[in-house]
Enzyme design. Structure first.
Site, PDB file in Angstrom:
ATOM      1  N   ASN A 181     -11.674 -24.254 -17.818  1.00 50.73           N
ATOM      2  CA  ASN A 181     -12.521 -25.401 -18.176  1.00 50.73           C
ATOM      3  C   ASN A 181     -13.929 -24.980 -18.595  1.00 50.73           C
ATOM      4  O   ASN A 181     -14.826 -25.794 -18.726  1.00 50.73           O
ATOM      5  CB  ASN A 181     -12.557 -26.440 -17.045  1.00 50.73           C
ATOM      6  CG  ASN A 181     -13.222 -25.938 -15.775  1.00 50.73           C
ATOM      7  OD1 ASN A 181     -13.997 -24.976 -15.795  1.00 50.73           O
ATOM      8  ND2 ASN A 181     -12.939 -26.592 -14.651  1.00 50.73           N
ATOM      9  N   LEU A 183     -16.748 -23.950 -17.544  1.00 49.31           N
ATOM     10  CA  LEU A 183     -18.007 -24.024 -16.814  1.00 49.31           C
ATOM     11  C   LEU A 183     -17.849 -23.649 -15.354  1.00 49.31           C
ATOM     12  O   LEU A 183     -16.955 -24.141 -14.659  1.00 49.31           O
ATOM     13  CB  LEU A 183     -18.590 -25.440 -16.908  1.00 49.31           C
ATOM     14  CG  LEU A 183     -18.871 -25.953 -18.321  1.00 49.31           C
ATOM     15  CD1 LEU A 183     -19.396 -27.378 -18.257  1.00 49.31           C
ATOM     16  CD2 LEU A 183     -19.849 -25.042 -19.045  1.00 49.31           C
ATOM     17  N   LYS A 243     -14.206 -29.428 -18.360  1.00 50.72           N
ATOM     18  CA  LYS A 243     -14.658 -29.941 -17.070  1.00 50.72           C
ATOM     19  C   LYS A 243     -15.161 -31.376 -17.252  1.00 50.72           C
ATOM     20  O   LYS A 243     -15.930 -31.658 -18.178  1.00 50.72           O
ATOM     21  CB  LYS A 243     -15.775 -29.054 -16.521  1.00 50.72           C
ATOM     22  CG  LYS A 243     -15.914 -29.062 -15.014  1.00 50.72           C
ATOM     23  CD  LYS A 243     -16.753 -27.879 -14.562  1.00 50.72           C
ATOM     24  CE  LYS A 243     -16.740 -27.731 -13.066  1.00 50.72           C
ATOM     25  NZ  LYS A 243     -17.429 -26.503 -12.636  1.00 50.72           N
ATOM     26  N   ARG A 318       0.712   5.866  16.253  1.00 50.62           N
ATOM     27  CA  ARG A 318       1.123   5.424  14.907  1.00 50.62           C
ATOM     28  C   ARG A 318       2.596   5.762  14.664  1.00 50.62           C
ATOM     29  O   ARG A 318       3.321   5.012  14.019  1.00 50.62           O
ATOM     30  CB  ARG A 318       0.229   6.043  13.830  1.00 50.62           C
ATOM     31  CG  ARG A 318       0.276   7.560  13.763  1.00 50.62           C
ATOM     32  CD  ARG A 318      -0.766   8.124  12.800  1.00 50.62           C
ATOM     33  NE  ARG A 318      -0.836   9.574  12.891  1.00 50.62           N
ATOM     34  CZ  ARG A 318      -0.563  10.407  11.894  1.00 50.62           C
ATOM     35  NH1 ARG A 318      -0.204   9.928  10.721  1.00 50.62           N
ATOM     36  NH2 ARG A 318      -0.651  11.713  12.054  1.00 50.62           N
ATOM     37  N   GLU A 366      -5.574  -3.553  -0.670  1.00 48.98           N
ATOM     38  CA  GLU A 366      -5.465  -4.089   0.683  1.00 48.98           C
ATOM     39  C   GLU A 366      -5.648  -5.603   0.747  1.00 48.98           C
ATOM     40  O   GLU A 366      -5.001  -6.279   1.559  1.00 48.98           O
ATOM     41  CB  GLU A 366      -6.470  -3.400   1.607  1.00 48.98           C
ATOM     42  CG  GLU A 366      -6.149  -1.946   1.897  1.00 48.98           C
ATOM     43  CD  GLU A 366      -6.655  -0.983   0.824  1.00 48.98           C
ATOM     44  OE1 GLU A 366      -6.371   0.230   0.939  1.00 48.98           O
ATOM     45  OE2 GLU A 366      -7.338  -1.452  -0.119  1.00 48.98           O
ATOM     46  N   PHE A 392      -9.636   0.451   6.153  1.00 49.69           N
ATOM     47  CA  PHE A 392      -9.503  -0.219   4.863  1.00 49.69           C
ATOM     48  C   PHE A 392      -9.159  -1.695   4.995  1.00 49.69           C
ATOM     49  O   PHE A 392      -9.125  -2.417   4.000  1.00 49.69           O
ATOM     50  CB  PHE A 392      -8.453   0.500   4.002  1.00 49.69           C
ATOM     51  CG  PHE A 392      -8.718   1.972   3.827  1.00 49.69           C
ATOM     52  CD1 PHE A 392     -10.017   2.466   3.844  1.00 49.69           C
ATOM     53  CD2 PHE A 392      -7.684   2.865   3.663  1.00 49.69           C
ATOM     54  CE1 PHE A 392     -10.282   3.823   3.695  1.00 49.69           C
ATOM     55  CE2 PHE A 392      -7.922   4.228   3.517  1.00 49.69           C
ATOM     56  CZ  PHE A 392      -9.231   4.705   3.536  1.00 49.69           C
ATOM     57  N   ASP A 424     -11.486  14.234   8.221  1.00 50.95           N
ATOM     58  CA  ASP A 424     -11.559  13.355   7.049  1.00 50.95           C
ATOM     59  C   ASP A 424     -12.909  12.658   6.935  1.00 50.95           C
ATOM     60  O   ASP A 424     -13.293  12.212   5.856  1.00 50.95           O
ATOM     61  CB  ASP A 424     -10.443  12.311   7.080  1.00 50.95           C
ATOM     62  CG  ASP A 424      -9.144  12.823   6.492  1.00 50.95           C
ATOM     63  OD1 ASP A 424      -9.168  13.899   5.857  1.00 50.95           O
ATOM     64  OD2 ASP A 424      -8.107  12.163   6.677  1.00 50.95           O
TER      65      ASP A 424
END
Length: 622
Positions: A181, A183, A243, A318, A366, A392, A424
């Site tokens: 639209n 806008l 709009k 884990r 993610e 993350f 790391d």
């Protein structure tokens, strides 16, 4: 039978009726977005009264077509569409935004026809992708998924992650619509009405793109028919709209976003009513769904086999998560796993050994992964586990925040938490994640400390409503529980105690292992400490904290591989905040860490066994 011309007239009249409702509703509430509703009126009319197949009496029937209004600020016209379909009286629309009405400013599942909350722009398409993926690959059903976005929100990165996902997986049962639209709120959208650029971008992401006049009923009908015939890719209708369409002295003008029309209401309504052939129009036919969605039961998820470890063996939590995921997937065909290209680190790859078709690779996106997870879990079609490095997940926090409002049942697993990941370095170290998930209303935060408790946490999460977060670690930690140990949400475990304990130490994961070492070191000096494994940080076992702290002279030390704000220490402080004569000493990562060997980092940042010994010796002097 209604002729094509009669149907076209009916749909146009219904579009105008939706416009009028949107104006009157927002004027009554003195707030809202009538101009954003007006630009999409024809799209809504064609979708709801010609294209979509659904049961009005059962808005969330599993076989219904799905509709996600990603531009949630246009909620009034969505409410009006359902009212005109006959779900509830149109007179109820005048309760928009009232405190005792569920017709809120943006849609939420407090309403029985809303699947997910929208309004934080850019997230709807990810959820729609999850719904479409579930429909195509899990339910193998006929229902289609439609997602209507605004042109301003289509600039969000989350949208392009979702477009990439849909194109890659060739979700031909997904139809996206962009309401172009022109806008925005304070400026025109970047591409304004450059429809060719929109088309090229969508095509480059693997979509069948159709540019259409969003105010032409016949063009819209043809475009949606074309979308349904495309079998090898998703479709996006790029609708050129204006709009405030049909609002005199307002259409296509800036500075009307998010404003009720006020004293212009009467003249605008009069003008739009004059455009209608039949002011009393009602939908003549709403197509029923094809009843081919299978029955699904997501209750009673259980491990196929109990944990099978030896006390003292070392295993990363884990890895135990991957084992547990495979076990619950063997027992329940509706358990699914999602990951962000980390499956060989989070061990979600174990799902592939059970059923490769229930693993969804979301790649390094993610935000989209979490949205897709929310989508596949919608209407209780699956038990979804989404995993990646916990660090993350921070970029997807808004999806989780909206997931709470959406009443989602997504399970999130964050690995590689804290400085204990080692070399790391800090960009990979989750040090804010407990605080983040604790802030989510209704979220259950698991922090298992060994393989046995991790398997049971995974099993419990699968059966728990709301968002669940399981924090798992990279380094191997000793198995401290027997395979028969039972775990309950909100119940802590005392893993070491005596009749002469001087301090209660609350720790989890790697720091629980360090605390056990510290306990041995202290015992050699004649000092006994009580060691608590909280198991869940939210809800925390408040009674256990208070009672065991009292038994230790009111002295508490918390140890966590996390920043001091919002983690275990703050949860324990909350638990004893109204208790007299208790002190809490927090050991946490107090500065931005650096690369290095895990043991040296635990020492450097004050959460090693040596640091715990020092803290205990300091506290017992108080």
């Amino acid at each position: 039978m209604t002729s094509a011309i009669e149907q076209q007239t009916e749909l146009q009249d219904l579009a105008h009726k939706l416009r009028i409702h949107s104006v009157n509703m927002t004027t009554a509430s003195k707030s809202g977005h009538p101009t954003s509703c007006s630009s999409m009126a024809e799209i809504m009319s064609v979708l709801f009264y010609r294209v979509m197949k659904y049961s009005v009496a059962e808005p969330k029937h599993p076989s219904n077509d799905r509709f996600i209004l990603s531009k949630g600020h246009a909620a009034p016209i969505l409410y009006a569409a359902w009212a005109e379909a006959g779900l509830f009286p149109a007179s109820d629309l005048m309760n928009l935004r009232k405190i005792d009405s569920d017709l809120e400013g943006h849609p939420t599942p407090r309403l029985n026809f809303i699947d997910v909350a929208t309004g934080s722009l850019g997230q709807g398409l990810s959820v729609a992708c999850g719904m479409a993926y579930a429909g195509k690959h899990f339910d193998k059903a006929s229902y289609r998924t439609y997602c209507l976005m605004g042109d301003g929100e289509s600039m969000e990165g989350n949208i392009w992650e979702a477009l990439n996902f849909a194109g890659f997986y060739k979700l031909n049962n997904l139809c996206a619509i962009i309401d172009v639209n022109r806008l925005g709120q304070s400026d025109p959208a970047p591409l304004q009405h450059d429809m060719e650029t929109y088309k090229k971008r969508l095509e480059s992401f693997g979509f069948h793109a159709i540019v259409v006049d969003g105010h032409d009923i016949l063009e819209l009908c043809k475009a949606f028919d074309e979308a349904e015939s495309v079998l090898d890719k998703p479709t996006c209708l790029i609708a050129k709209t204006f709009k405030g369409k049909y609002f005199p002295d307002i259409e296509n003008l800036m500075n009307w976003h998010g404003k009720a029309l006020g004293d212009k209401t009467a003249s605008v309504v009069e003008h739009v009513e004059a455009l209608m052939k039949n002011p009393a129009v009602k939908p003549s036919f709403i197509a029923p769904p094809t009843m081919d969605a299978p029955d699904v039961n997501i209750s009673g998820v259980a491990l196929s086999d109990p944990p099978a470890y030896n006390l003292g063996d070392k295993l990363a939590t884990r890895q135990a998560y991957g084992t547990a995921l495979a076990k619950i997937a063997k027992n329940n065909p509706n358990v699914v796993a999602l990951d962000g290209d980390m499956k060989n680190s989070t061990f979600s790859q174990e799902m592939l050994k059970v059923d490769k078709n229930r693993y969804i690779e979301c790649f390094i996106c993610e935000q989209n992964m979490l949205g897709v997870g929310i989508g596949v879990a919608c209407r209780d079609r699956s038990v979804a586990f989404a995993s990646t490095f916990a660090a993350f997940l921070t970029r997807g926090f808004d999806n989780l925040r909206m997931g709470v409002i959406s009443q989602t049942n997504l399970n999130v697993v964050g690995s590689h938490c804290g400085v204990s990941i080692g070399e790391d370095g800090p960009s990979q170290m989750a040090l804010e994640d407990i605080a983040m998930f604790r802030s989510l209303p209704g979220c259950t935060v698991f922090y298992p400390s060994d393989a046995v408790s991790t398997e049971r946490a995974t099993e419990l999460a699968a059966n728990t409503r709301g968002i669940c977060f399981i924090r798992v670690s990279r380094p191997a930690t000793p198995v401290i529980y027997s395979n028969q140990e039972q775990f309950t949400i909100g119940k802590a475990k005392i893993v070491r105690k005596s009749d002469s304990d001087q301090v209660l130490v609350v720790a989890a994961g790697i720091t629980l292992a360090e605390t056990m070492k510290a306990a041995d070191m202290l015992a050699a000096k004649g000092i006994n400490i009580r060691v608590m494994d909280p198991f869940t940080i939210k809800p925390l076992d408040i009674t256990a904290v208070q009672d065991n702290a009292a038994a230790c002279g009111g002295r508490i030390i918390t140890v966590e591989d996390h920043y001091p704000e919002g983690g275990i220490g703050d949860a324990v402080l909350d638990a004893v905040s109204s208790n007299r004569n208790m002190i809490v000493r927090k050991l946490a990562v107090n500065a931005v860490p650096r690369s290095g060997p895990p043991a040296e980092l635990l020492e450097m940042f004050g959460i090693s066994a040596n640091n715990i010994v020092k803290a205990v010796n300091d506290v017992i002097k108080l």
